[in-house]
Design a protein around this motif. Structure first.
Motif, PDB file in Angstrom:
ATOM      1  N   HIS A  93       0.864  -1.315  -0.073  1.00 44.94           N
ATOM      2  CA  HIS A  93      -0.226  -0.121   0.134  1.00 44.94           C
ATOM      3  C   HIS A  93       0.842   1.451  -0.023  1.00 44.94           C
ATOM      4  O   HIS A  93       1.703   1.323   0.899  1.00 44.94           O
ATOM      5  N   THR A  94       0.881   2.147  -1.057  1.00 42.43           N
ATOM      6  CA  THR A  94       1.716   3.125  -1.010  1.00 42.43           C
ATOM      7  C   THR A  94       1.045   4.562  -1.315  1.00 42.43           C
ATOM      8  O   THR A  94      -0.382   4.197  -1.696  1.00 42.43           O
ATOM      9  N   SER A  95       1.549   5.350  -1.104  1.00 42.22           N
ATOM     10  CA  SER A  95       1.018   6.979  -1.470  1.00 42.22           C
ATOM     11  C   SER A  95       2.156   7.736  -2.271  1.00 42.22           C
ATOM     12  O   SER A  95       3.514   7.284  -2.159  1.00 42.22           O
ATOM     13  N   LEU A  96       1.866   8.994  -2.438  1.00 42.04           N
ATOM     14  CA  LEU A  96       2.909   9.718  -3.011  1.00 42.04           C
ATOM     15  C   LEU A  96       3.238  10.947  -1.892  1.00 42.04           C
ATOM     16  O   LEU A  96       2.184  11.477  -1.282  1.00 42.04           O
ATOM     17  N   ASP A  97       4.552  11.195  -1.748  1.00 42.38           N
ATOM     18  CA  ASP A  97       4.700  12.405  -0.971  1.00 42.38           C
ATOM     19  C   ASP A  97       4.636  13.536  -1.586  1.00 42.38           C
ATOM     20  O   ASP A  97       4.223  13.781  -2.600  1.00 42.38           O
ATOM     21  N   ARG A  98       4.706  14.776  -0.889  1.00 45.34           N
ATOM     22  CA  ARG A  98       4.979  16.056  -1.485  1.00 45.34           C
ATOM     23  C   ARG A  98       5.728  16.163  -2.569  1.00 45.34           C
ATOM     24  O   ARG A  98       5.418  17.109  -3.756  1.00 45.34           O
ATOM     25  N   SER A  99       6.794  15.712  -2.979  1.00 39.55           N
ATOM     26  CA  SER A  99       7.737  15.672  -3.746  1.00 39.55           C
ATOM     27  C   SER A  99       7.512  15.114  -4.936  1.00 39.55           C
ATOM     28  O   SER A  99       8.248  14.642  -5.900  1.00 39.55           O
ATOM     29  N   GLY A 100       6.574  14.118  -4.987  1.00 39.02           N
ATOM     30  CA  GLY A 100       6.103  12.977  -6.013  1.00 39.02           C
ATOM     31  C   GLY A 100       6.841  11.688  -6.036  1.00 39.02           C
ATOM     32  O   GLY A 100       6.637  10.987  -6.772  1.00 39.02           O
ATOM     33  N   VAL A 101       7.386  11.360  -4.609  1.00 40.59           N
ATOM     34  CA  VAL A 101       8.165  10.114  -4.570  1.00 40.59           C
ATOM     35  C   VAL A 101       7.026   9.027  -4.017  1.00 40.59           C
ATOM     36  O   VAL A 101       6.545   9.530  -3.052  1.00 40.59           O
ATOM     37  N   ARG A 102       7.046   8.057  -4.526  1.00 37.75           N
ATOM     38  CA  ARG A 102       6.146   6.912  -4.125  1.00 37.75           C
ATOM     39  C   ARG A 102       6.666   6.734  -2.636  1.00 37.75           C
ATOM     40  O   ARG A 102       7.883   6.111  -2.378  1.00 37.75           O
ATOM     41  N   VAL A 103       5.691   6.454  -1.542  1.00 34.27           N
ATOM     42  CA  VAL A 103       6.181   5.849  -0.237  1.00 34.27           C
ATOM     43  C   VAL A 103       5.224   4.537   0.238  1.00 34.27           C
ATOM     44  O   VAL A 103       4.241   4.577  -0.026  1.00 34.27           O
ATOM     45  N   LEU A 104       6.082   3.824   0.716  1.00 31.94           N
ATOM     46  CA  LEU A 104       5.308   2.585   1.194  1.00 31.94           C
ATOM     47  C   LEU A 104       4.827   2.839   2.842  1.00 31.94           C
ATOM     48  O   LEU A 104       5.536   3.146   3.317  1.00 31.94           O
ATOM     49  N   ASP A 105       3.604   2.689   2.626  1.00 32.84           N
ATOM     50  CA  ASP A 105       2.798   3.006   4.064  1.00 32.84           C
ATOM     51  C   ASP A 105       2.569   1.346   4.850  1.00 32.84           C
ATOM     52  O   ASP A 105       2.817   1.426   5.732  1.00 32.84           O
ATOM     53  N   LYS A 106       2.365   0.541   4.047  1.00 36.31           N
ATOM     54  CA  LYS A 106       1.834  -0.774   4.836  1.00 36.31           C
ATOM     55  C   LYS A 106       2.219  -1.706   3.793  1.00 36.31           C
ATOM     56  O   LYS A 106       2.196  -1.535   2.221  1.00 36.31           O
ATOM     57  N   LEU A 107       2.633  -3.058   4.376  1.00 39.83           N
ATOM     58  CA  LEU A 107       3.125  -4.260   3.617  1.00 39.83           C
ATOM     59  C   LEU A 107       2.410  -5.530   4.100  1.00 39.83           C
ATOM     60  O   LEU A 107       2.455  -5.706   5.365  1.00 39.83           O
ATOM     61  N   HIS A 108       1.665  -6.121   3.252  1.00 35.21           N
ATOM     62  CA  HIS A 108       1.011  -7.432   3.644  1.00 35.21           C
ATOM     63  C   HIS A 108       2.030  -8.291   2.770  1.00 35.21           C
ATOM     64  O   HIS A 108       1.856  -8.404   1.939  1.00 35.21           O
ATOM     65  N   LEU A 109       2.863  -9.026   3.501  1.00 39.17           N
ATOM     66  CA  LEU A 109       3.715 -10.018   3.063  1.00 39.17           C
ATOM     67  C   LEU A 109       3.260 -11.460   3.149  1.00 39.17           C
ATOM     68  O   LEU A 109       2.431 -11.892   4.134  1.00 39.17           O
ATOM     69  N   ARG A 110       3.232 -12.325   2.087  1.00 36.63           N
ATOM     70  CA  ARG A 110       2.545 -13.374   1.865  1.00 36.63           C
ATOM     71  C   ARG A 110       3.259 -14.365   2.940  1.00 36.63           C
ATOM     72  O   ARG A 110       4.472 -14.513   3.185  1.00 36.63           O
TER      73      ARG A 110
END
Length: 119
Positions: A93-110
């Motif tokens: 689950h990712t989002s974009l920060d203010r500078s436009g870089v993708r940031v990892l918020d959450k990870l569901h690992l298999r």
């Protein structure tokens, strides 16, 4: 006496909130999978470049290792909340920060029953 009781109740609420945001590392089993990044991904303050990574959670840390050079790129504390069931697939689950870089918020690992968080 009233201040002491109020302080004790307040401490109880803070403790309950912190416990609700964590998981029991003793019951978590090691989980691992591979992910492919097609663009930069920021995890905490570290930016991982494009490539294929091996992700391993050993209940204490989540480790991201680039497969091409087998060098550990990032190791972060394992934190998050316990899920009712283990994840069947790895989902980021990712989002974009203010500078436009993708940031990892959450990870569901298999294979893991933890929703790993990185903020």
């Amino acid at each position: 006496m009233r201040k002491f009781v109020a302080l004790l109740i307040g401490f109880g609420f803070v403790t309950a909130a912190l416990v609700a945001q964590t998981h029991d590392n003793l019951t978590e089993k090691t989980a691992k999978d591979s992910i492919t990044l097609t663009d930069n991904l920021k995890i905490g303050s570290t930016v991982l470049g494009p490539g294929e990574y091996r992700v391993v959670c050993d209940a204490k840390t989540v480790t991201f290792t680039r497969k091409s050079d087998k060098v550990t790129s990032l190791e972060v504390p394992c934190k998050g909340t316990t899920l009712a069931v283990k994840s069947e697939t790895t989902v980021m689950h990712t989002s974009l920060d203010r500078s436009g870089v993708r940031v990892l918020d959450k990870l569901h690992l298999r294979g893991s029953n933890v929703e790993h968080t990185f903020k």
